[in-house]
Every structure is written in C-alpha cells, then in structure tokens.
Design a protein around this motif. Structure first.
Motif, PDB file in Angstrom:
ATOM      1  N   THR A  65       4.964  17.387   4.501  1.00 46.29           N
ATOM      2  CA  THR A  65       4.839  16.137   5.495  1.00 46.29           C
ATOM      3  C   THR A  65       3.452  15.848   5.446  1.00 46.29           C
ATOM      4  O   THR A  65       3.153  14.630   5.611  1.00 46.29           O
ATOM      5  CB  THR A  65       4.918  16.907   6.878  1.00 46.29           C
ATOM      6  N   GLY A  66       2.240  16.673   5.521  1.00 49.79           N
ATOM      7  CA  GLY A  66       1.071  16.313   5.487  1.00 49.79           C
ATOM      8  C   GLY A  66       0.556  15.306   4.277  1.00 49.79           C
ATOM      9  O   GLY A  66      -0.122  14.237   4.285  1.00 49.79           O
ATOM     10  N   PHE A  67       1.062  15.643   3.126  1.00 49.52           N
ATOM     11  CA  PHE A  67       1.029  14.948   1.938  1.00 49.52           C
ATOM     12  C   PHE A  67       1.390  13.499   1.818  1.00 49.52           C
ATOM     13  O   PHE A  67       0.803  12.574   1.760  1.00 49.52           O
ATOM     14  CB  PHE A  67       1.547  15.708   0.760  1.00 49.52           C
ATOM     15  N   ALA A  68       2.820  13.584   2.506  1.00 48.31           N
ATOM     16  CA  ALA A  68       3.488  12.032   2.600  1.00 48.31           C
ATOM     17  C   ALA A  68       2.690  11.329   3.679  1.00 48.31           C
ATOM     18  O   ALA A  68       2.345   9.987   3.179  1.00 48.31           O
ATOM     19  CB  ALA A  68       4.757  12.316   2.988  1.00 48.31           C
ATOM     20  N   LEU A  69       2.305  11.875   4.448  1.00 48.66           N
ATOM     21  CA  LEU A  69       1.567  11.138   5.690  1.00 48.66           C
ATOM     22  C   LEU A  69       0.185  10.621   5.183  1.00 48.66           C
ATOM     23  O   LEU A  69      -0.079   9.256   5.319  1.00 48.66           O
ATOM     24  CB  LEU A  69       1.236  12.038   6.843  1.00 48.66           C
ATOM     25  N   ARG A  70      -0.309  11.379   4.399  1.00 50.37           N
ATOM     26  CA  ARG A  70      -1.826  10.953   4.162  1.00 50.37           C
ATOM     27  C   ARG A  70      -1.663  10.149   2.712  1.00 50.37           C
ATOM     28  O   ARG A  70      -2.515   9.076   2.810  1.00 50.37           O
ATOM     29  CB  ARG A  70      -2.829  12.263   3.524  1.00 50.37           C
TER      30      ARG A  70
END
Length: 324
Positions: A65-70
């Motif tokens: 989730t953090g990777f996709a958001l960033r």
C-alpha cells in the motif's frame, strides 16, 4: 497573545508534521528489506497495485500500500514495464520503481549456430530451464541460425516460432534478390542446397564457390556426392564420429547423393543466411570437383584429371600428418 499551551500544541503539531513527512519520504528513499539480490518478474499487463503486492510478497518492499501510494505521488507508477529485473540488496522503494520502469530487463539468449541440425535445436531448447512447456523437433531447415532473446517463463514453442518466422522472412527476402537462371527453382530447393553448402565448407569465403560447383553438377545431371547427405539419415545431422562405411556410401534413401541424382528430399541442417544467399547468387565457375586442401578449405577443379591430382596431394598431406 498566544498562550504557552497554544505554543505547546503548535510545537506538537509541527513535530508530528515533520515526523510524518520524514516517515513518508524516508519510507520511499530509505533502504529496503531485501537481504540479497533477487530477480523479480513483472507480468505483461500487470497493474501497479498488483506489482506492489508481488513485491511485498517476495520481501522486496515492506508495504504494498505504501509503495503504490508513494509511486503515484512521486510519479512513474504508470511506467512500469513487463520483464525480468535484478533488484539489488537493500534497494529502496524509489530504486525498485526506477528499475522496473527502466530498460534494465534481464536479457536471456538461446543461440543456434550456423549449421546446427534441428535435433540439436530441440535439445538446446529443452535444456534451457528458463523456458516453459514442451516442444517438438522442428522441421529441418525451418530455423534461422542466430541468437534469440527471450524472457524467463516464455514457452519453448513461442521461441521456436520466432526462429521459424525469422527463417521464412529471410528466405523470402533473399529469394526476391536471386540471380537469374538458377538451377534451384523454388525457395524450398534453395534451402536444401544451402544446407549442403553449409555442411560442406567451414570457410565463409568458399560458400559461393561451393554453391556454384553444386549448381553445375545439378545442371549437368551429375551426382552431388556430398558426404553430409550420407551421414544425415544416420545421425540426423549430428557428428558421425567415425569414418563413413562403404555400405553407408552405397545406401539408397531419400538423402544419399552418392546413389541418387538431384537434391535430397529435404534439408540436412539449418543453413545460415549467408549459405542461402550463396545458393541464390552462386559463383560463376566451371568447377565440378573439390577436395580438402589441408587448411580447412578446398581445392576446386573443372576436370576429373585435375581433381585426381588434387586428391593425390590431399592424401600426401594426410600421410604426413599420420592420418593414413
């Protein structure tokens, strides 16, 4: 006038804001969890979220989730490419995205050398562990010798089809540029004769001369008498590893050009582009005979008397070498 309590609250907010920003940026540029280099495959048509989930599952990143958001915030998330990539140890999420959005795809190759028969092409495809699925032995003469790039997980059948399409296109291209009045009348005949030329000489500079010699023999109705056509029915094009037996020279089949006039029933190997080109633009020569010259090439002759002298010289060379 701002109270001390208000100042304290503002300070807390500021700390939280700075801390949040640090966590957001640090989580993007900081070292990742990967403990050693790992290969990662991005499937064709995969979305950013799907790739992120695969990255997390394989321990390349901590949070999908953090990777996709960033990735969406910092850009480039829509530029990921299909293929196999090498992700280095400790790569940050930022570095991971840069790699899978670049042309740093791992290139794998299968090489088909000039004159490799189809049974050996089959064995080479079967021996490549990065390919998948089964494949049949290709039709002789249907594969263009070359180096072919492929991706891990590609099917053997798909790679073979590309090899065969390359041969088909090459033959069509060269056939359109052929010299007039050739002895070969079809592209299929050109490939058959080219396969003999391929097997008969290891010197690229001799190809057109050998093609001219065999063209002359076909025009005059002489036996081609090409040793590789004796061997092909026995080994399917692999090395014989011994001398040809007299019974094999006298064998009658669809390939042995010592007992039949004209071309064999099919190719005896996969000829190179250069050998096909040589057959379609052979040297203008009156040569009808050739024999090895001891250097890897041949001596050519237009008469049997001259040829017999050349043969005698070749036997003398072999005696000096202790081969007879």
């Amino acid at each position: 006038m701002i109270s001390r309590r208000g100042c304290g609250l503002a300070a807390v907010v500021a700390v939280l804001l700075v801390g949040g920003l640090w966590a957001f940026f640090g989580g993007w540029y900081g070292s990742g969890p990967l403990e050693k280099e790992q290969h990662f495959i991005v499937p064709n048509g995969a979305s950013l979220s799907t790739v992120a989930e695969r990255l997390e599952a394989q321990g390349v990143i901590r949070s999908a989730t953090g990777f996709a958001l960033r990735a969406r915030v910092f850009g480039g998330g829509s530029g990921i490419k299909a293929g196999e990539f090498a992700i280095p140890r400790g790569a940050s999420p930022s570095r991971v995205l840069a790699i899978i959005s670049s042309d740093e795809v791992i290139r794998r190759f299968v090489t088909v050398p000039e004159g490799m028969p189809s049974i050996m092409v089959y064995e080479r495809l079967k021996a490549q562990p990065a390919l998948t699925g089964d494949v049949a032995v290709p039709q002789e003469g249907s594969v263009l010798p070359d180096s072919y790039a492929f991706e891990k997980g590609e099917s053997r059948e798909a790679l073979l089809r590309r090899m065969q399409v390359a041969m088909s296109r090459t033959v069509q291209e060269l056939w359109a540029k052929r010299a007039p009045d050739l002895v070969v009348k079809t592209p299929a005949q050109a490939v058959i004769l080219a396969s003999i030329v391929e097997k008969e000489t290891g010197k690229p500079s001799e190809r057109r001369m050998v093609a001219g010699l065999y063209s002359n023999r076909l025009k005059t109705g002489m036996l081609l008498q090409a040793d590789p056509t004796i061997i092909y029915p026995i080994t399917k094009g692999k090395r014989l590893g011994r001398r040809i037996l007299q019974s094999e020279i006298q064998a009658v089949n669809g390939y042995n050009t010592y007992t039949m006039v004209g071309l064999p029933q099919g190719p005896i190997t996969n000829p190179s582009r250069e050998s096909i080109a040589a057959v379609l633009n052979p040297a203008r020569t009156d040569a009808l005979y050739m024999v090895a010259d001891g250097t890897g090439g041949h001596v050519f002759a237009s008469t049997l008397q001259e040829h017999n002298r050349n043969v005698a010289k070749w036997f003398a060379i072999r005696r000096e070498r202790g081969e007879l």
